[in-house]
Design a protein around this motif. Structure first.
Motif: not given
Ligand SMILES: [Zn+2]
Length: 342
Positions: A142-170
């Protein structure tokens, strides 16, 4: 040679959570729950070692579900008001939380399990995180917007968070960091177009081994029914593997045993380590070492020995503990037989 590993999840003991369920309710609260999660993690570390596996995981004992376990530590998600959503291209309905604001990690997500895992085995360790595209498919927006563009934006936002946790796991000393992307087998064009790119964002700065697990899902009825509609040859991987071959991800998994995936698709993963699914997670029948070694033998036509990692087709979470335990043993025994044969 033939280092064995599991896709990730293992059944939760019934003193921790409801057994044989994909979204089980916890049986404890507060400190008791934290302790029970740690105890279950230790139990499965020991069981994987005793079975004879080479790469050990935490069995995902501390997360209710492989996607929502991560989301619980993300700010900007409303878990109070879950909504019903058709996931995996409407294959089945799930109650999912909603993204309502800019996403941010509240802190570490998996520090407890990762540090426990590292402290209690001398073997190689693997830790799993959900992939960005699969997260996007398992949450309402309910935040990043409809359609493919919104999904890509949200995926990249999650990817950034996953990266933070992955670096910590490393930093915790984990040897292999794996991202689970069952959605890659559902939205193949999107996966090749931006899903792999989002994964690259998630592994930025990761110098330990990276992996991606792509499957046809847990052994639940909705997935069994879906597989029955896919025809006699499953070619979903064919669209995504070329993009993954070009990526920096080092290991890629695929379902092999009891699947209709043509083995020759492995050839598209030139240069990669291939996690070959030799254990069926949709059947309680225990594989024989011969069956496991035969599947490894078929895969060896398309991948060299040093790049072949025998694995389960998917996670074992919704199965019974007893069946899961026997399947871990079958995996190790089958790989041992394959070492003698090949
Ligand atoms: Zn899977």
């Amino acid at each position: 040679m033939f280092e064995t590993t599991i896709a990730g999840s293992l059944p939760k003991p019934e003193w921790l959570a409801e057994p044989e369920k994909l979204w089980p309710q916890w049986k404890q609260e507060g400190d008791a729950l934290r302790q029970a999660k740690a105890d279950a993690t230790l139990l499965w570390i020991k069981a994987q070692e005793d079975a004879g596996l080479d790469i050990i995981g935490d069995g995902e004992q501390a997360r209710q579900h492989f996607v929502h376990g991560f989301l619980e530590q993300v700010e900007g998600i409303d878990f109070e008001n879950k909504v019903k959503m058709g996931i995996r291209d409407n294959r089945y309905d799930a109650m999912v939380p909603q993204v309502v604001a800019k996403l941010r990690l509240k802190g570490r997500v998996h520090a407890m399990e990762a540090q426990l895992l590292r402290a209690h085995t001398k073997k190689k360790t693997k830790f799993t995180l959900p992939g960005p595209m699969t997260i996007v498919d398992t949450v309402a927006d309910r935040f990043y917007g409809e359609g493919k563009e919104g999904r890509i934006k949200m995926a990249m936002a999650f990817a950034e968070l996953l990266n933070q946790e992955a670096l910590a796991l490393q930093a915790d000393g984990i040897d292999i960091i794996q991202f689970d992307e069952p959605a890659f087998n559902v939205y193949m064009e999107d996966a090749a177009e931006w899903g792999v790119q989002a994964l690259e964002r998630a592994v930025q700065g990761i110098t330990v081994t990276t992996a991606v697990h792509i499957c046809y899902g847990y052994g639940i009825q909705a997935n069994v029914d879906w597989k029955n509609t896919l025809g006699h040859e499953w070619r979903q991987y064919e669209k995504v593997f070329p993009a993954l071959a070009k990526s920096s991800i080092k290991q890629v998994s695929l379902e092999c045993f009891h699947s209709h995936v043509p083995m020759d698709l492995i050839a598209l993963l030139k240069g990669k380590d291939v996690m070959v699914g030799v254990i069926d997670v949709a059947s309680d029948v225990i594989e024989t070492p011969e069956e496991v070694a035969d599947t490894i033998g078929r895969a060896l036509q398309f991948v060299s020995k040093e790049h072949l990692f025998p694995c389960t087709n998917c996670g074992l979470a919704p199965m019974s503990r007893d069946v899961a335990w026997k399947k871990l043993q079958a995996l190790a025994k089958g790989a041992e037989l394959a070492r003698q044969r090949f």
